[in-house]
Design a protein around this motif. Structure first.
Motif: not given
Length: 133
Positions: A51-59, A71-72, A77-85
């Motif tokens: 669950s911690v892994t999944a919750r990290t993916i969705i911030g 966590v990219m 639209s093709g852009g990348d987001h680093d969820i951690v940042r």
């Protein structure tokens, strides 16, 4: 493996929680990726970090959590987001449009005071420009 770019790519993710007794490491060194049309199952014992892994993916980690690694998330639209940042406001924009989670325990995810349909619609309205009607 497919030549397609990963939708989600996690590299060396570690998450710890600050407690009165010091930091507690919940996950350490998780690396995985999910490509289009792939299904990934994360299995393990209770408390193993699924669950911690999944919750990290969705911030959706609590304020007491500290995440390191990457966590990219590739947007439509093709852009990348680093969820951690990624900032909280940007995450609210991404949630529901680019990434979502079905929580495993309906009794804690849903409020019995409101109809289920209303709660689902509320989540959709929070992340889209859909009118109440």
């Amino acid at each position: 493996m497919s030549d397609q770019k990963s939708i989600v790519a996690i590299d060396d993710l570690s998450v710890s929680f600050a407690t009165d007794s010091g930091d507690v490491k919940a996950i350490d060194g998780v690396t995985l990726d999910v490509r289009p049309r792939e299904v990934l199952a994360i299995v393990g014992e209770s408390g193993s970090g699924k669950s911690v892994t999944a919750r990290t993916i969705i911030g959706l980690l609590p304020e007491t959590a500290t995440a390191n690694g990457a966590v990219m998330l590739q947007s439509k639209s093709g852009g990348d987001h680093d969820i951690v940042r990624t900032s909280g406001e940007k995450m609210r924009q991404l949630r529901g449009q680019e990434v979502a989670m079905v929580f495993q325990e309906a009794s804690t995810a849903l409020n019995p005071v409101f109809p289920v349909g209303w709660q689902i619609a509320e989540g959709i309205r929070a992340h889209t420009k859909v009118k109440r009607k």
